[in-house]
Design a protein around this motif. Structure first.
Motif, PDB file in Angstrom:
ATOM      1  N   PRO A  84      -7.938  11.812   2.858  1.00  0.00           N
ATOM      2  CA  PRO A  84      -6.851  11.840   3.827  1.00  0.00           C
ATOM      3  C   PRO A  84      -5.672  10.990   3.351  1.00  0.00           C
ATOM      4  CG  PRO A  84      -8.935  11.090   4.815  1.00  0.00           C
ATOM      5  CD  PRO A  84      -9.072  11.010   3.338  1.00  0.00           C
ATOM      6  N   ILE A  85      -4.478  11.483   3.597  1.00  0.00           N
ATOM      7  CA  ILE A  85      -3.262  10.696   3.391  1.00  0.00           C
ATOM      8  C   ILE A  85      -2.799  10.254   4.774  1.00  0.00           C
ATOM      9  CG2 ILE A  85      -0.912  10.682   2.484  1.00  0.00           C
ATOM     10  CD1 ILE A  85      -1.762  13.183   0.814  1.00  0.00           C
ATOM     11  N   VAL A  86      -2.708   8.961   4.979  1.00  0.00           N
ATOM     12  CA  VAL A  86      -2.346   8.448   6.297  1.00  0.00           C
ATOM     13  C   VAL A  86      -1.125   7.551   6.163  1.00  0.00           C
ATOM     14  CG1 VAL A  86      -3.091   7.104   8.290  1.00  0.00           C
ATOM     15  CG2 VAL A  86      -4.726   8.590   7.114  1.00  0.00           C
ATOM     16  N   GLY A  87      -0.084   7.883   6.888  1.00  0.00           N
ATOM     17  CA  GLY A  87       1.083   7.028   6.971  1.00  0.00           C
ATOM     18  C   GLY A  87       0.940   6.094   8.164  1.00  0.00           C
ATOM     19  N   VAL A  88       1.206   4.831   7.983  1.00  0.00           N
ATOM     20  CA  VAL A  88       1.068   3.846   9.054  1.00  0.00           C
ATOM     21  C   VAL A  88       2.358   3.050   9.168  1.00  0.00           C
ATOM     22  CG1 VAL A  88      -1.423   3.681   8.716  1.00  0.00           C
ATOM     23  CG2 VAL A  88       0.079   2.096   7.524  1.00  0.00           C
ATOM     24  N   SER A  89       2.554   2.453  10.340  1.00  0.00           N
ATOM     25  CA  SER A  89       3.737   1.625  10.539  1.00  0.00           C
ATOM     26  C   SER A  89       3.404   0.198  10.933  1.00  0.00           C
ATOM     27  CB  SER A  89       4.647   2.244  11.611  1.00  0.00           C
ATOM     28  OG  SER A  89       3.942   2.418  12.821  1.00  0.00           O
ATOM     29  N   ASP A  90       2.098  -0.088  11.130  1.00  0.00           N
ATOM     30  CA  ASP A  90       1.726  -1.467  11.435  1.00  0.00           C
ATOM     31  C   ASP A  90       0.302  -1.732  10.967  1.00  0.00           C
ATOM     32  OD1 ASP A  90      -0.179  -0.752  13.563  1.00  0.00           O
ATOM     33  OD2 ASP A  90       1.562  -0.395  14.818  1.00  0.00           O
ATOM     34  N   ALA A  91      -0.093  -2.998  11.003  1.00  0.00           N
ATOM     35  CA  ALA A  91      -1.392  -3.415  10.480  1.00  0.00           C
ATOM     36  C   ALA A  91      -2.541  -2.806  11.271  1.00  0.00           C
ATOM     37  CB  ALA A  91      -1.483  -4.939  10.492  1.00  0.00           C
ATOM     38  N   GLY A  92      -2.389  -2.674  12.581  1.00  0.00           N
ATOM     39  CA  GLY A  92      -3.454  -2.112  13.393  1.00  0.00           C
ATOM     40  C   GLY A  92      -3.779  -0.684  13.012  1.00  0.00           C
ATOM     41  N   ASN A 130     -11.875   5.953   0.336  1.00  0.00           N
ATOM     42  CA  ASN A 130     -11.336   7.288   0.090  1.00  0.00           C
ATOM     43  C   ASN A 130     -10.179   7.545   1.049  1.00  0.00           C
ATOM     44  OD1 ASN A 130     -10.962   9.922  -0.789  1.00  0.00           O
ATOM     45  ND2 ASN A 130     -12.629  10.746   0.463  1.00  0.00           N
ATOM     46  N   LEU A 131      -9.078   6.865   0.805  1.00  0.00           N
ATOM     47  CA  LEU A 131      -7.896   6.956   1.660  1.00  0.00           C
ATOM     48  C   LEU A 131      -6.661   6.770   0.802  1.00  0.00           C
ATOM     49  CD1 LEU A 131      -6.614   6.955   4.573  1.00  0.00           C
ATOM     50  CD2 LEU A 131      -6.758   4.460   4.447  1.00  0.00           C
ATOM     51  N   ALA A 132      -5.692   7.657   0.973  1.00  0.00           N
ATOM     52  CA  ALA A 132      -4.398   7.500   0.303  1.00  0.00           C
ATOM     53  C   ALA A 132      -3.397   6.963   1.323  1.00  0.00           C
ATOM     54  CB  ALA A 132      -3.915   8.828  -0.262  1.00  0.00           C
ATOM     55  N   LEU A 133      -2.730   5.885   0.974  1.00  0.00           N
ATOM     56  CA  LEU A 133      -1.707   5.328   1.846  1.00  0.00           C
ATOM     57  C   LEU A 133      -0.439   6.154   1.680  1.00  0.00           C
ATOM     58  CD1 LEU A 133      -0.790   3.126   3.819  1.00  0.00           C
ATOM     59  CD2 LEU A 133      -0.115   1.760   1.822  1.00  0.00           C
ATOM     60  N   GLY A 134      -0.019   6.817   2.753  1.00  0.00           N
ATOM     61  CA  GLY A 134       1.189   7.632   2.700  1.00  0.00           C
ATOM     62  C   GLY A 134       2.430   6.766   2.798  1.00  0.00           C
ATOM     63  N   ALA A 135       3.249   6.807   1.753  1.00  0.00           N
ATOM     64  CA  ALA A 135       4.423   5.929   1.668  1.00  0.00           C
ATOM     65  C   ALA A 135       5.719   6.663   1.967  1.00  0.00           C
ATOM     66  CB  ALA A 135       4.484   5.301   0.275  1.00  0.00           C
ATOM     67  N   MET A 136       5.647   7.770   2.690  1.00  0.00           N
ATOM     68  CA  MET A 136       6.808   8.619   2.912  1.00  0.00           C
ATOM     69  C   MET A 136       8.024   7.858   3.432  1.00  0.00           C
ATOM     70  SD  MET A 136       7.166  11.956   5.415  1.00  0.00           S
ATOM     71  CE  MET A 136       6.126  13.008   4.418  1.00  0.00           C
ATOM     72  N   TYR A 137       7.822   6.970   4.400  1.00  0.00           N
ATOM     73  CA  TYR A 137       8.966   6.332   5.035  1.00  0.00           C
ATOM     74  C   TYR A 137       9.211   4.894   4.585  1.00  0.00           C
ATOM     75  CZ  TYR A 137       9.380  10.438   7.929  1.00  0.00           C
ATOM     76  OH  TYR A 137       9.564  11.739   8.359  1.00  0.00           O
ATOM     77  N   PHE A 138       8.574   4.481   3.496  1.00  0.00           N
ATOM     78  CA  PHE A 138       8.884   3.178   2.934  1.00  0.00           C
ATOM     79  C   PHE A 138      10.326   3.203   2.420  1.00  0.00           C
ATOM     80  CE2 PHE A 138       4.286   1.823   1.634  1.00  0.00           C
ATOM     81  CZ  PHE A 138       3.907   1.908   2.962  1.00  0.00           C
ATOM     82  N   GLY A 139      11.110   2.234   2.862  1.00  0.00           N
ATOM     83  CA  GLY A 139      12.491   2.156   2.407  1.00  0.00           C
ATOM     84  C   GLY A 139      13.481   2.911   3.269  1.00  0.00           C
ATOM     85  N   THR A 140      12.977   3.674   4.249  1.00  0.00           N
ATOM     86  CA  THR A 140      13.885   4.357   5.190  1.00  0.00           C
ATOM     87  C   THR A 140      13.517   3.907   6.602  1.00  0.00           C
ATOM     88  OG1 THR A 140      12.468   6.327   5.016  1.00  0.00           O
ATOM     89  CG2 THR A 140      14.508   6.311   3.734  1.00  0.00           C
ATOM     90  N   ARG A 141      12.596   4.586   7.251  1.00  0.00           N
ATOM     91  CA  ARG A 141      12.216   4.178   8.608  1.00  0.00           C
ATOM     92  C   ARG A 141      11.473   2.841   8.626  1.00  0.00           C
ATOM     93  NH1 ARG A 141      10.201  10.016  11.142  1.00  0.00           N
ATOM     94  NH2 ARG A 141      12.188  11.103  10.831  1.00  0.00           N
ATOM     95  N   LEU A 142      10.793   2.513   7.536  1.00  0.00           N
ATOM     96  CA  LEU A 142      10.136   1.213   7.412  1.00  0.00           C
ATOM     97  C   LEU A 142      10.916   0.363   6.416  1.00  0.00           C
ATOM     98  CD1 LEU A 142       6.332   2.155   7.253  1.00  0.00           C
ATOM     99  CD2 LEU A 142       7.630   1.323   9.219  1.00  0.00           C
TER     100      LEU A 142
END
Length: 315
Positions: free
Chosen positions: A282-290, A5-17
């Motif tokens: 929850p929507i969670v934006g992440v920047s690394d695997a950890g 039950n987790l949404a991967l937040g993709a807000m910065y895909f293609g910009t900051r990531l």
């Protein structure tokens, strides 16, 4: 592997990531049982030199194109209403929620995503220049055409959501069955100004929780759940709006529970959200695997009743 039950937040895909990092995170998310991806047609116009959005959807579309057959296993969520529409300053120049704007935006989103449907389509910001009947009717047509599976409202006041639902019901249309708002374990002082928060009604409060809990059709998704790292990183302190005695008490019990269970404070927060009544996605934006691994493990946890009680009762 069980779905989470987790949404991967993709807000910065293609910009900051960059694209490579975005692809790696998407692949790892799916490998760990993730199925829900949350984006928007306006992500992320403020982080791109063009001043317009669409980068996140484009990256997701290219990722899907290289993984035949994966689309049917995923639940893709995107939004309409906040993309800059031309001259002038945002938010005055946003596309809004008129019928034509909604339909044109969905066509653009599906093209960028490389898909023939969107599983959950959100109206991103309310638009009082558009008639609710026009907005509700346009959304219902998209559902009827099979282009959208479910409808949600993000950052809308509850009275407007309910009025739109009654309009839809009276016309035999599909209406909103999901809310997306800002929510976490600690909260700012009532009416305290929060920098960079452009959504006046973008917060979960007791009324929202009661509204969702009273209607089994209504789902609640939450963004900014981990407060941009403030729970676990000393270099990212909470902003001044959170400086009040309730925050001090809640942070103390949060640290206690995390130590008792041998998990991170982020994971306690995520388990608290998903295990509540109503349960929150929850929507969670992440920047690394950890960060991704931590979030997936967090939503998979069930808090013991004693720890849950202490977290709930601390105010």
């Amino acid at each position: 592997m069980a779905q989470v039950n987790l949404a991967l937040g993709a807000m910065y895909f293609g910009t900051r990531l960059d694209e490579r990092t975005s692809f790696e995170l998407l692949d790892r998310f799916v490998a760990e049982g993730g199925t829900i991806i949350d984006t928007a047609n306006c992500y992320s116009f403020w982080a791109d030199p063009s001043g317009f959005g669409g980068q996140s959807e484009e990256v997701i579309g290219r990722w899907l194109a290289r993984r035949p057959g994966l689309r049917d296993k995923l639940y893709i969520s995107t939004k309409v209403g906040a993309e800059p529409g031309g001259d002038g300053e945002w938010p005055a120049n946003r596309e809004g929620l008129s019928g034509p704007a909604i339909k044109a935006a969905l066509e653009g989103s599906m093209r960028r995503l490389g898909t023939d449907r969107v599983d959950l389509y959100w109206t991103h910001m309310e638009d009082r220049s558009a008639q609710l009947e026009d907005t509700a009717g346009a959304l219902a047509e998209l559902v009827e055409a099979g282009l959208v599976g479910r409808l949600g409202a993000s950052n809308h006041p509850i009275w407007r959501v309910e009025r739109a639902r009654r309009i839809a019901e009276s016309n035999g249309w599909e209406g909103y069955t999901a809310l997306q708002l800002r929510h976490s374990y600690v909260k700012p002082r009532p009416d305290a100004p929060v920098p960079d928060q452009n959504h006046r009604f973008g917060w979960v409060g007791e009324e929202v929780l009661d509204y969702v809990a009273s209607d089994p059709r209504m789902a609640l998704w939450a963004y900014t759940t981990l407060l941009n790292g403030a729970y676990v990183r000393e270099d990212r302190p909470l902003i001044e709006a959170y400086d009040h005695p309730g925050t001090t008490r809640r942070l103390a019990v949060l640290a206690e529970v995390a130590a008792e269970l041998g998990i991170t404070r982020n994971q306690v927060v995520l388990a608290w959200l998903t295990g509540g009544n109503p349960s929150v996605t929850p929507i969670v934006g992440v920047s690394d695997a950890g960060q991704l691994d931590e979030a997936v493990a967090g939503v998979a946890l069930t808090l013991p009743s004693e720890q849950r009680r202490r977290l709930d009762e601390t105010a």
